[in-house]
Scaffold this active site. Structure first.
Site, PDB file in Angstrom:
ATOM      1  CG  ASP A 184       9.163  36.521  44.592  1.00 67.15           C
ATOM      2  OD1 ASP A 184      10.241  36.876  44.087  1.00 67.15           O
ATOM      3  OD2 ASP A 184       8.117  37.199  44.481  1.00 67.15           O
ATOM      4  CG  HIS A 509      14.762  34.229  50.623  1.00 66.03           C
ATOM      5  ND1 HIS A 509      14.183  33.573  51.675  1.00 66.03           N
ATOM      6  CD2 HIS A 509      13.730  34.652  49.835  1.00 66.03           C
ATOM      7  CE1 HIS A 509      12.858  33.604  51.547  1.00 66.03           C
ATOM      8  NE2 HIS A 509      12.564  34.253  50.429  1.00 66.03           N
ATOM      9  CG  ASP A 551      25.674  32.575  52.874  1.00 66.46           C
ATOM     10  OD1 ASP A 551      24.659  32.614  52.149  1.00 66.46           O
ATOM     11  OD2 ASP A 551      26.635  31.809  52.671  1.00 66.46           O
ATOM     12  CD  GLU A 560      13.905  37.568  47.644  1.00 66.84           C
ATOM     13  OE1 GLU A 560      13.571  38.168  48.682  1.00 66.84           O
ATOM     14  OE2 GLU A 560      13.102  37.221  46.760  1.00 66.84           O
TER      15      GLU A 560
HETATM   16  O1  9MR Z   1      10.087  34.703  49.722  1.00 70.28           O
HETATM   17  C1  9MR Z   1       9.594  36.027  49.831  1.00 70.28           C
HETATM   18  C2  9MR Z   1      10.584  36.997  49.255  1.00 70.28           C
HETATM   19  O2  9MR Z   1      10.723  36.773  47.877  1.00 70.28           O
HETATM   20  C3  9MR Z   1      10.186  38.427  49.538  1.00 70.28           C
HETATM   21  O3  9MR Z   1      11.209  39.317  49.188  1.00 70.28           O
HETATM   22  C4  9MR Z   1       9.863  38.611  51.014  1.00 70.28           C
HETATM   23  C5  9MR Z   1       9.355  40.002  51.320  1.00 70.28           C
HETATM   24  O4  9MR Z   1       8.201  40.280  50.635  1.00 70.28           O
HETATM   25  O5  9MR Z   1       8.916  37.670  51.448  1.00 70.28           O
HETATM   26  C6  9MR Z   1       9.336  36.333  51.286  1.00 70.28           C
HETATM   27  O6  9MR Z   1       8.322  35.500  51.706  1.00 70.28           O
HETATM   28  C7  9MR Z   1       8.172  35.349  53.093  1.00 70.28           C
HETATM   29  C8  9MR Z   1       6.952  36.087  53.562  1.00 70.28           C
HETATM   30  O7  9MR Z   1       7.043  37.463  53.351  1.00 70.28           O
HETATM   31  C9  9MR Z   1       6.674  35.806  55.017  1.00 70.28           C
HETATM   32  N1  9MR Z   1       6.582  34.380  55.233  1.00 70.28           N
HETATM   33  C10 9MR Z   1       7.781  33.654  54.847  1.00 70.28           C
HETATM   34  C11 9MR Z   1       8.035  33.846  53.382  1.00 70.28           C
HETATM   35  C12 9MR Z   1       9.220  33.041  52.905  1.00 70.28           C
HETATM   36  O8  9MR Z   1      10.333  33.199  53.720  1.00 70.28           O
HETATM   37  O1  9MR Z   2      13.686  45.163  46.299  1.00 70.96           O
HETATM   38  C1  9MR Z   2      12.536  45.433  47.073  1.00 70.96           C
HETATM   39  C2  9MR Z   2      12.916  46.341  48.223  1.00 70.96           C
HETATM   40  O2  9MR Z   2      13.336  47.594  47.740  1.00 70.96           O
HETATM   41  C3  9MR Z   2      11.756  46.489  49.173  1.00 70.96           C
HETATM   42  O3  9MR Z   2      12.185  47.221  50.300  1.00 70.96           O
HETATM   43  C4  9MR Z   2      11.248  45.117  49.587  1.00 70.96           C
HETATM   44  C5  9MR Z   2      10.068  45.179  50.529  1.00 70.96           C
HETATM   45  O4  9MR Z   2       8.965  45.713  49.909  1.00 70.96           O
HETATM   46  O5  9MR Z   2      10.866  44.378  48.435  1.00 70.96           O
HETATM   47  C6  9MR Z   2      11.930  44.138  47.563  1.00 70.96           C
HETATM   48  O6  9MR Z   2      11.451  43.451  46.464  1.00 70.96           O
HETATM   49  C7  9MR Z   2      11.071  42.089  46.632  1.00 70.96           C
HETATM   50  C8  9MR Z   2       9.705  41.959  45.988  1.00 70.96           C
HETATM   51  O7  9MR Z   2       8.760  42.680  46.735  1.00 70.96           O
HETATM   52  C9  9MR Z   2       9.262  40.510  45.860  1.00 70.96           C
HETATM   53  N1  9MR Z   2      10.268  39.729  45.189  1.00 70.96           N
HETATM   54  C10 9MR Z   2      11.550  39.789  45.857  1.00 70.96           C
HETATM   55  C11 9MR Z   2      12.054  41.201  45.886  1.00 70.96           C
HETATM   56  C12 9MR Z   2      13.468  41.273  46.463  1.00 70.96           C
HETATM   57  O8  9MR Z   2      13.506  41.020  47.819  1.00 70.96           O
END
Ligand code: 9MR
Ligand code: 9MR
Length: 585
Positions: A184, A509, A551, A560
């Site tokens: 993100d 991701h 993947d 991610e």
């Molecule tokens: O892209 C987002 C990712 O970086 C985060 O780890 C994840 C969990 O917070 O959320 C992803 O975003 C998704 C969102 O939570 C739900 N709608 C789809 C988004 C993109 O796949």
């Molecule tokens: O790394 C984080 C993981 O420990 C948590 O379980 C998860 C859901 O809250 O979020 C992960 O962190 C994400 C962050 O919220 C948004 N940017 C992407 C991070 C990696 O997925």
């Protein structure tokens, strides 16, 4: 006798040539990057039925260089997979090879060579360059992945959750630069905390190695090591996140909602800094205190920066003392304020480890007794593999690294803490022989969480620290097993580092990798790895702890990338490269 042997050789060679393309993921799990000439070398065969022999052939497939017997059949504790170990440690000659199980399969080509993990160390560090915010990536440095600048962040709104007397609603601040957190496009202080602490510690532990390590970034020709140049990108952003009026630090600089899967610079959604918090502020204090003592050595190149960092650290500490339990609770914020913020929370609720880490870094840098109350009894603190929410271990590492100051003032605690760390590391070393992939990773099923690759890398850091404190080779070898894990000797068969290995992650991701139209993802990024939580609801082929990985770019829960996962991988690969000759490999 002779003719039986040459018959076996013939079988090896035939299979090397024909079996390679038959399976989607190869049944022979190897470190796809390779092995050091003098180091132990293991591969693991995933089987349905026990096999007996294996051989190693030259990359050309023309010569058989080794024949051996596979180990006994093992059932993994983390899935239903059954494996057998192939030990080919006695091959010491530099070259390219393949491992063959006659009648079954043949591995990808791998190398045996000095500095075999140099490219991984460089790539993983360079990964941060590609995450840079507010700046264009030029083709000279970024190759095919060059792109325009994204998110200038020179107009950032104070979110209603973050207003103060000096910064009322509608105030605009500037918070440019830094790294995108992950797949993100937001920037989070808590996650920057462990990331920066890990990279700074890598430098403190292996300064000589990093002093000459070049990653081909725009700053490569200045008189600062590239690892610190890269760290400075995020450090300067972090400094903008502190409220100059009171020392408190905002949790994040963020969109209200996640951007779509587009390139940086495409979306123009407003950016906000959101509520200050105790975890963010203490993590910030720890990072600034550690940075301050390191940057002191670069006062000529960076006049005043070391002092500014220390002032920032002290102000943060004071704010935390006045606000010792301010949790970042996004749901609560969203009930009170608009716009609703739905990006990452990093909402830690327990600050005892952040207090300890910040105290340790401030005490090491200043020697000031006001930070010493937890330090004199450091050995009574817990030990656990660190994560963004659990940073106590970073304090332990720094205290033990600081050597003289700590040992002179608190000799009993220093000795006990060192002993405790070594015994803690022993538990991980002892787990290897029972592990179906011959790695430390997977000692517990709970190793496989969101970001499990970072668990593996952080276990590696623990073991490297154990080596630094004891010079006992067992610890180094154990650390190496987790680099083997990350680069392919694991249940999934993937190398989790983009751009490294044959069967490597291709669809992380990661917004730029999804949106740039280039087949290969941005290189040098560590995929999160197996996570049975499957919170993303993508379709997974497997569901057990160590196999729950897919993947696909929908899979933010298993695939991610993130700055706090790359950092321990940088540390581990760099440490292994820096040390392997001293260890005797
Ligand atoms: O892209 C987002 C990712 O970086 C985060 O780890 C994840 C969990 O917070 O959320 C992803 O975003 C998704 C969102 O939570 C739900 N709608 C789809 C988004 C993109 O796949
Ligand atoms: O790394 C984080 C993981 O420990 C948590 O379980 C998860 C859901 O809250 O979020 C992960 O962190 C994400 C962050 O919220 C948004 N940017 C992407 C991070 C990696 O997925």
């Amino acid at each position: 006798m002779r003719s039986i042997e040459s018959y076996a050789v013939l079988i090896c060679l035939l299979h090397a040539a024909t079996l390679l393309a038959q399976q989607p993921v190869n049944a022979i799990r190897i470190n796809q990057e390779g092995y050091y000439p003098q180091a132990p070398k293991y591969a693991v065969l995933v089987v349905n039925k026990a096999a007996r022999d294996f051989c190693v052939v030259s990359g050309s497939g023309k010569d058989t260089v080794f024949k051996g017997q596979l180990g006994e059949l093992k059932t993994s504790a983390n899935s239903a997979l059954q494996t057998q170990l192939a030990d080919f440690s006695t091959i010491r000659k530099t070259g390219t090879y393949r491992l063959v199980v006659p009648g079954t399969t043949s591995s990808y080509t791998f190398r045996i060579a000095p500095s075999v993990h140099h490219s991984s160390a460089v790539a993983l560090l360079k990964g941060y360059y590609y995450q840079r915010v507010s700046t264009a990536l030029e083709a000279t440095y970024a190759g095919s992945w060059h792109r325009p600048a994204g998110h200038p962040d020179n107009v950032v709104l104070i979110h209603p959750s973050a207003v103060s007397t000096q910064r009322p609603a509608g105030t605009v601040i500037s918070s440019p630069g830094g790294w995108y957190d992950a797949g993100d496009y937001n920037k989070y202080i808590v996650n920057s905390g462990i990331t920066m602490g890990t990279l700074l510690s890598a430098y403190e532990d292996f300064a000589t190695y990093f002093d000459t390590l070049r990653t081909h970034i725009p700053e490569s020709r200045n008189r600062i090591p590239d690892v610190l140049d890269e760290v400075l990108v995020n450090l300067r952003w972090m400094l903008t996140m502190q409220d100059p009026a009171d020392g408190g630090v905002y949790n994040k600089c963020t969109n209200a909602a996640f951007d779509g899967m587009v390139m940086p610079g495409v979306t123009k959604a407003p950016r906000y800094v959101v509520q200050k918090g105790t975890a963010a502020t203490l993590d910030f204090a720890a990072v600034m205190a550690q940075a301050s003592r390191i940057l002191k050595r670069f006062n000529k190149q960076l006049p005043g920066l070391s002092d500014s960092c220390l002032l920032a650290a002290k102000a943060a500490w004071q704010w935390a003392a006045a606000n010792p339990a301010l949790v970042y609770d996004q749901d609560k914020i969203n009930r009170e304020f608009k716009p609703v913020i739905s990006t990452g929370g990093y909402g830690d609720r327990n600050f005892s480890d952040e207090w300890y880490w910040a105290a340790a870094e401030l005490w090491i840098t200043t020697g000031d007794d006001q930070y010493a109350s937890l330090i004199g009894k450091a050995d009574q603190q817990d030990m656990s593999i660190p994560s963004w929410a659990t940073v106590r271990m970073l304090g332990h590492y720094s205290l033990l690294r600081s050597g003289r100051r700590y040992a002179a003032k608190y000799p009993a605690s220093a000795t006990a803490l060192k002993e405790k760390l070594l015994r803690y590391a022993d538990g991980f070393v002892d787990a290897i022989n029972n592990n179906a992939f011959h790695t430390v990773m997977g000692r517990y099923r709970t190793d496989f969480v969101w970001g499990s690759s970072a668990v593996a890398a952080n276990q590696g850091i623990l073991l490297i620290n154990a080596w630094l404190l004891s010079k006992d080779r067992r610890y180094f070898e154990a650390a190496l097993t987790n680099l083997d894990y990350l680069l392919g000797r694991n249940a999934t068969g993937y190398s989790f580092v983009t751009g490294i290995g044959t069967q490597r992650v291709m669809k992380p991701h990661h917004r730029p990798s999804v949106a740039d139209g280039i087949v290969d993802p941005v290189p040098g990024l560590l995929s999160g790895g197996p996570n049975p939580g499957q919170q993303d609801r993508c379709k997974y082929e497997y569901a057990e702890p160590e196999t729950s990985f897919t993947d696909q770019d929908c899979s933010y829960a298993s695939n991610e990338i993130a700055i706090n996962w790359n950092a321990p991988a940088v540390y581990l690969a760099a440490a292994i490269e820096a040390l392997y000759k001293r260890v005797g490999y």
